[in-house]
Design an enzyme around this catalytic site. Sequence first.
Site, mmCIF file in Angstrom:
data_model
loop_
_atom_site.group_PDB
_atom_site.id
_atom_site.type_symbol
_atom_site.label_atom_id
_atom_site.label_comp_id
_atom_site.label_asym_id
_atom_site.label_seq_id
_atom_site.Cartn_x
_atom_site.Cartn_y
_atom_site.Cartn_z
ATOM 1 N N GLY A 58 48.126 11.920 16.715
ATOM 2 C CA GLY A 58 48.008 11.138 17.945
ATOM 3 C C GLY A 58 49.021 10.012 18.106
ATOM 4 O O GLY A 58 48.738 9.022 18.782
ATOM 5 N N HIS A 112 56.948 18.316 24.420
ATOM 6 C CA HIS A 112 57.364 19.319 23.428
ATOM 7 C C HIS A 112 58.566 18.770 22.655
ATOM 8 O O HIS A 112 59.493 18.228 23.264
ATOM 9 C CB HIS A 112 57.717 20.642 24.124
ATOM 10 C CG HIS A 112 58.099 21.701 23.143
ATOM 11 N ND1 HIS A 112 57.169 22.395 22.402
ATOM 12 C CD2 HIS A 112 59.320 22.147 22.731
ATOM 13 C CE1 HIS A 112 57.782 23.231 21.594
ATOM 14 N NE2 HIS A 112 59.085 23.102 21.776
HETATM 15 C C1 GAR Z 1 54.553 15.981 18.479
HETATM 16 O O1 GAR Z 1 55.848 16.076 17.971
HETATM 17 C C2 GAR Z 1 54.413 16.862 19.700
HETATM 18 O O2 GAR Z 1 55.552 16.907 20.512
HETATM 19 C C3 GAR Z 1 54.196 18.202 19.044
HETATM 20 O O3 GAR Z 1 53.358 17.924 17.938
HETATM 21 C C4 GAR Z 1 53.540 16.586 17.522
HETATM 22 C C5 GAR Z 1 52.191 15.887 17.589
HETATM 23 O O4 GAR Z 1 52.290 14.577 17.136
HETATM 24 N N1 GAR Z 1 53.614 19.131 19.972
HETATM 25 C C6 GAR Z 1 53.867 20.430 19.921
HETATM 26 O O5 GAR Z 1 54.561 20.937 19.086
HETATM 27 C C7 GAR Z 1 53.162 21.249 20.984
HETATM 28 N N2 GAR Z 1 53.922 22.438 21.251
HETATM 29 P P1 GAR Z 1 51.201 13.478 17.501
HETATM 30 O O6 GAR Z 1 49.824 14.092 17.308
HETATM 31 O O7 GAR Z 1 51.472 12.392 16.470
HETATM 32 O O8 GAR Z 1 51.442 13.026 18.922
#
Ligand code: GAR
Length: 199
Positions: free
Chosen positions: A13, A104
Site C-alpha cells: 500500500g 502500472h
Molecule cells: C506497485 O509498483 C504497483 O504499480 C504494482 O504493484 C506495486 C504495489 O505496491 N501494481 C501492479 O503491478 C499491478 N499490475 P504498493 O502496494 O506498495 O502500492
Amino acid sequence: MKARIAVLVSGGGTNLQALLDAQVAGALRSGEVVLVVSDQPGAYALERARSMGVEAVVLTEDFEAQLRDLLEARDIDLVVLAGFMRILSAAFTADFDRRIINVHPSLIPAFCGKGFYGLRVHQAALDYGVKVTGATVHFVNEVPDGGEIIAQKAVPVHPDDTPETLQRRVMEEAEWVLLPRACEMISQSLNKGATVECQ
Ligand code: GAR
C-alpha cells in the site's frame, strides 16, 4: 463537493500512502479517499488506511458482487487500483467506464498485461535490457493494462539494478508522483461533470 474515492489494494500500500499523504499536503483536494478495499486479509495497506481514519474492508468471497454493493452504499465516484492484483471482469469495468484507474509500474505498452505485476514487471524490464522504464496511470477497461493512458513518467534503469532497486526508483520517481496528480485531475473533472481529458 469532493469526489469520493475508493482505493483497491492487495499488498503493502505505498501508493495508497502516497494518496493519503497528498491529501494531508493539500495536493489531492478535489477528491477524498473514503474507502479502502483489499482482497488479501493480511495486506499492510489496511493498516495504513485505518491509521489515517479511513474505512478499510477485506472482501474475499464473491469479490465483485460484494464490491459493487459496497461502492454503491458508500456513494463512490472514482475507484483507484493501487497495487491491486486481481483482474476485474469485462462486465464490471464496463459498468464503471472511465471511473476506474490503475497505476502500472512500466511504460505501457511495454511489460504489461496478464502476468505482469509487481516485481515481475521490473525483472522483465531488466531481462530485456531496456535503459528507461517508468510508470503509467490509465483507465481500466476489459483488457488488462489496456485502457486509455492518462499519464506516464520515465525513470532511468541503472546497470547494477536488481528488480527491487528498480521497483523502488520507479515508485519514488514515478508512481507516487503520478497517481496523486491523476486522482486530483480526475476528481476535478468529476466535480465539474466534465469528460476527463488525457495528457
Ligand atoms: C506497485 O509498483 C504497483 O504499480 C504494482 O504493484 C506495486 C504495489 O505496491 N501494481 C501492479 O503491478 C499491478 N499490475 P504498493 O502496494 O506498495 O502500492
